[in-house]
Motif scaffolding. Structure first.
Motif, mmCIF file in Angstrom:
data_model
loop_
_atom_site.group_PDB
_atom_site.id
_atom_site.type_symbol
_atom_site.label_atom_id
_atom_site.label_comp_id
_atom_site.label_asym_id
_atom_site.label_seq_id
_atom_site.Cartn_x
_atom_site.Cartn_y
_atom_site.Cartn_z
ATOM 1 N N PHE A 11 0.738 -1.214 -0.056
ATOM 2 C CA PHE A 11 -0.011 -0.039 -0.083
ATOM 3 C C PHE A 11 0.830 1.283 0.136
ATOM 4 O O PHE A 11 0.388 2.394 -0.109
ATOM 5 C CB PHE A 11 -0.783 -0.019 0.911
ATOM 6 N N ARG A 12 2.161 1.103 0.160
ATOM 7 C CA ARG A 12 2.937 2.336 0.259
ATOM 8 C C ARG A 12 3.001 3.053 -1.052
ATOM 9 O O ARG A 12 3.060 4.385 -0.852
ATOM 10 C CB ARG A 12 4.426 1.962 0.447
ATOM 11 N N PHE A 26 -18.207 2.184 -0.204
ATOM 12 C CA PHE A 26 -18.754 1.682 -1.469
ATOM 13 C C PHE A 26 -20.180 0.866 -1.134
ATOM 14 O O PHE A 26 -20.354 0.647 0.283
ATOM 15 C CB PHE A 26 -17.975 0.887 -2.360
ATOM 16 N N LEU A 27 -20.905 0.543 -2.095
ATOM 17 C CA LEU A 27 -22.239 -0.239 -1.789
ATOM 18 C C LEU A 27 -22.347 -1.486 -2.337
ATOM 19 O O LEU A 27 -21.305 -1.859 -3.430
ATOM 20 C CB LEU A 27 -23.347 0.375 -2.462
ATOM 21 N N LYS A 28 -22.708 -2.608 -1.879
ATOM 22 C CA LYS A 28 -23.022 -3.851 -2.190
ATOM 23 C C LYS A 28 -23.318 -3.987 -3.685
ATOM 24 O O LYS A 28 -24.297 -3.237 -3.957
ATOM 25 C CB LYS A 28 -23.745 -4.774 -1.297
ATOM 26 N N GLY A 29 -22.695 -4.521 -4.737
ATOM 27 C CA GLY A 29 -23.154 -4.581 -5.937
ATOM 28 C C GLY A 29 -22.532 -3.815 -6.848
ATOM 29 O O GLY A 29 -22.441 -4.148 -8.230
ATOM 30 N N GLU A 30 -21.542 -2.820 -6.350
ATOM 31 C CA GLU A 30 -20.785 -1.801 -6.832
ATOM 32 C C GLU A 30 -19.574 -2.611 -7.841
ATOM 33 O O GLU A 30 -19.105 -3.545 -7.019
ATOM 34 C CB GLU A 30 -20.206 -0.744 -6.408
ATOM 35 N N PRO A 31 -19.121 -2.166 -8.886
ATOM 36 C CA PRO A 31 -17.928 -2.737 -9.402
ATOM 37 C C PRO A 31 -16.634 -2.888 -8.249
ATOM 38 O O PRO A 31 -16.781 -1.866 -7.426
ATOM 39 C CB PRO A 31 -17.431 -1.947 -10.516
ATOM 40 N N GLY A 32 -15.845 -3.693 -8.091
ATOM 41 C CA GLY A 32 -14.597 -3.717 -7.237
ATOM 42 C C GLY A 32 -13.659 -2.954 -7.931
ATOM 43 O O GLY A 32 -13.694 -1.605 -8.346
ATOM 44 N N GLY A 33 -12.318 -3.447 -8.142
ATOM 45 C CA GLY A 33 -11.385 -2.742 -8.763
ATOM 46 C C GLY A 33 -10.193 -2.136 -7.920
ATOM 47 O O GLY A 33 -9.373 -1.834 -8.508
ATOM 48 N N SER A 34 -10.516 -2.114 -6.562
ATOM 49 C CA SER A 34 -9.539 -1.644 -5.622
ATOM 50 C C SER A 34 -9.797 -2.261 -4.446
ATOM 51 O O SER A 34 -10.498 -2.810 -4.001
ATOM 52 C CB SER A 34 -9.780 -0.083 -5.609
ATOM 53 N N VAL A 91 -5.411 3.404 -1.013
ATOM 54 C CA VAL A 91 -6.068 2.481 -1.841
ATOM 55 C C VAL A 91 -4.998 2.012 -3.037
ATOM 56 O O VAL A 91 -4.177 2.922 -3.790
ATOM 57 C CB VAL A 91 -7.052 3.430 -2.606
ATOM 58 N N VAL A 92 -5.096 0.802 -3.388
ATOM 59 C CA VAL A 92 -4.374 0.248 -4.383
ATOM 60 C C VAL A 92 -5.490 -0.609 -5.391
ATOM 61 O O VAL A 92 -6.306 -1.015 -5.069
ATOM 62 C CB VAL A 92 -3.173 -0.656 -4.173
ATOM 63 N N GLU A 93 -4.974 -0.299 -6.558
ATOM 64 C CA GLU A 93 -5.839 -1.075 -7.639
ATOM 65 C C GLU A 93 -5.463 -2.768 -7.592
ATOM 66 O O GLU A 93 -4.554 -3.230 -7.005
ATOM 67 C CB GLU A 93 -5.415 -0.815 -8.909
ATOM 68 N N SER A 94 -6.771 -3.371 -7.703
ATOM 69 C CA SER A 94 -6.978 -4.859 -7.257
ATOM 70 C C SER A 94 -5.659 -5.535 -8.100
ATOM 71 O O SER A 94 -5.119 -6.226 -7.456
ATOM 72 C CB SER A 94 -8.225 -5.187 -7.896
ATOM 73 N N GLY A 95 -5.316 -5.269 -9.326
ATOM 74 C CA GLY A 95 -4.383 -5.968 -9.929
ATOM 75 C C GLY A 95 -2.945 -5.940 -9.111
ATOM 76 O O GLY A 95 -2.047 -6.907 -9.019
ATOM 77 N N ARG A 96 -2.604 -4.563 -8.869
ATOM 78 C CA ARG A 96 -1.438 -4.311 -8.009
ATOM 79 C C ARG A 96 -1.311 -5.213 -6.742
ATOM 80 O O ARG A 96 -0.473 -5.590 -6.429
ATOM 81 C CB ARG A 96 -1.280 -2.864 -7.913
ATOM 82 N N LEU A 98 -3.106 -7.884 -5.777
ATOM 83 C CA LEU A 98 -2.697 -9.281 -6.282
ATOM 84 C C LEU A 98 -1.612 -9.615 -6.590
ATOM 85 O O LEU A 98 -0.838 -10.555 -6.170
ATOM 86 C CB LEU A 98 -3.721 -9.674 -7.304
ATOM 87 N N ALA A 99 -0.841 -8.694 -7.289
ATOM 88 C CA ALA A 99 0.494 -8.992 -7.864
ATOM 89 C C ALA A 99 1.428 -9.052 -6.771
ATOM 90 O O ALA A 99 2.373 -9.663 -6.523
ATOM 91 C CB ALA A 99 1.033 -7.977 -9.053
ATOM 92 N N GLY A 100 1.204 -7.881 -5.670
ATOM 93 C CA GLY A 100 2.000 -7.748 -4.369
ATOM 94 C C GLY A 100 1.986 -8.945 -3.717
ATOM 95 O O GLY A 100 2.927 -9.129 -2.970
ATOM 96 N N VAL A 101 0.562 -9.236 -3.477
ATOM 97 C CA VAL A 101 0.517 -10.506 -2.731
ATOM 98 C C VAL A 101 1.287 -11.792 -3.000
ATOM 99 O O VAL A 101 1.897 -12.382 -2.342
ATOM 100 C CB VAL A 101 -0.944 -10.864 -2.619
ATOM 101 N N GLU A 102 1.168 -11.812 -4.303
ATOM 102 C CA GLU A 102 1.900 -13.152 -5.064
ATOM 103 C C GLU A 102 3.384 -12.867 -4.950
ATOM 104 O O GLU A 102 4.344 -13.712 -4.567
ATOM 105 C CB GLU A 102 1.285 -13.130 -6.313
ATOM 106 N N ARG A 103 3.876 -11.694 -5.210
ATOM 107 C CA ARG A 103 5.370 -11.393 -5.443
ATOM 108 C C ARG A 103 6.019 -11.540 -4.091
ATOM 109 O O ARG A 103 7.002 -11.954 -3.806
ATOM 110 C CB ARG A 103 5.658 -9.950 -5.938
ATOM 111 N N ARG A 104 5.244 -11.063 -2.957
ATOM 112 C CA ARG A 104 5.965 -11.152 -1.597
ATOM 113 C C ARG A 104 5.441 -12.240 -0.715
ATOM 114 O O ARG A 104 5.808 -12.584 0.626
ATOM 115 C CB ARG A 104 5.425 -9.944 -0.911
ATOM 116 N N ASP A 105 4.885 -13.191 -1.429
ATOM 117 C CA ASP A 105 4.427 -14.731 -0.922
ATOM 118 C C ASP A 105 3.416 -14.140 0.290
ATOM 119 O O ASP A 105 3.961 -14.792 1.400
ATOM 120 C CB ASP A 105 5.655 -15.278 -0.525
ATOM 121 N N LEU A 106 2.738 -13.390 0.349
ATOM 122 C CA LEU A 106 1.641 -13.061 1.416
ATOM 123 C C LEU A 106 0.631 -13.619 1.415
ATOM 124 O O LEU A 106 -0.401 -13.463 2.387
ATOM 125 C CB LEU A 106 1.509 -11.411 1.448
#
Length: 208
Positions: A11-12, A26-34, A91-96, A98-106
């Motif tokens: 998140f830095r 945000f509200l239930k049903g709204e697009p995700g993305g972050s 706030v971080v974009e969802s793709g970033r 997920l990539a950070g979680v995978e890259r840092r083995d979190l």
């Protein structure tokens, strides 16, 4: 009591956003993305019902994540989230994320985080059957753990009542009882735990 630092590196690089008291994040049903991480303040997470009422799910605070479920599913938001006070998030974009979680083995840490969050939510919901005084004691101990300090600031009285499934008047009576026992001190919207040991004893009495 230490704030969760596992997500600092992800998140830095994110942007910072601020929500005033009562604003929907945000509200239930709204697009995700972050994915959001609470830096300061509290958010109320609820499930909207067809009749227009809301069901309490949990309260999240400093260091905790919001929106990670939709990031992993790739779907829409699965709950309503509202700031209970002025709340600052990263706030971080969802793709970033997920990539950070995978890259840092979190992934393992994330699963532990989710399990612990669910455990805390279950404690809150389960505590409703213990009596108001014990339920409130469990809830305050849980929130103080999230806050990382004995001071719980920014959660309105009516929100705590909603979380426990009682009226504000019933909650006020329970709060007064804890104050008389010198377990807490209150100047709404701030509440301080003065005697954690006493509060734990009061919490456990509901299980006897």
């Amino acid at each position: 009591m230490v704030v969760d630092r596992r997500w600092d590196s992800i998140f830095r690089s994110g942007r910072t956003a601020s929500y005033p008291k009562g604003q929907r994040v945000f509200l239930k049903g709204e697009p995700g993305g972050s994915v959001l991480r609470v830096v300061k303040g509290w958010v109320l997470v609820t499930e909207p019902n067809p009749d227009g009422t809301d069901t309490f799910l949990e309260i999240r605070g400093r260091g905790q994540l919001i929106g990670e479920t939709s990031a992993f599913s790739g779907g829409v938001r699965n709950a309503n989230v509202e700031a209970t006070c002025k709340t600052i998030v990263q706030v971080v974009e969802s793709g970033r994320f997920l990539a950070g979680v995978e890259r840092r083995d979190l992934m393992k840490d994330l699963l532990v985080h989710v399990q612990e969050r669910h455990r805390q939510a279950n404690v809150r919901v389960g505590a409703r059957g213990l009596g108001v005084r014990s339920s409130l004691s469990w809830l305050l101990l849980d929130l103080a753990r999230t806050a990382g300090e004995p001071l719980i600031s920014g959660i309105p009285q009516k929100t705590l009542a909603f979380a426990l499934g009682v009226t504000p008047r019933t909650l006020s009576s329970a709060v007064s009882e804890l104050e008389r026992r010198d377990a807490i001190s209150v100047r709404w919207p701030a509440l301080r735990i003065r005697d954690e040991r006493a509060l734990r004893q009061l919490a456990r009495r509901g299980q006897e």
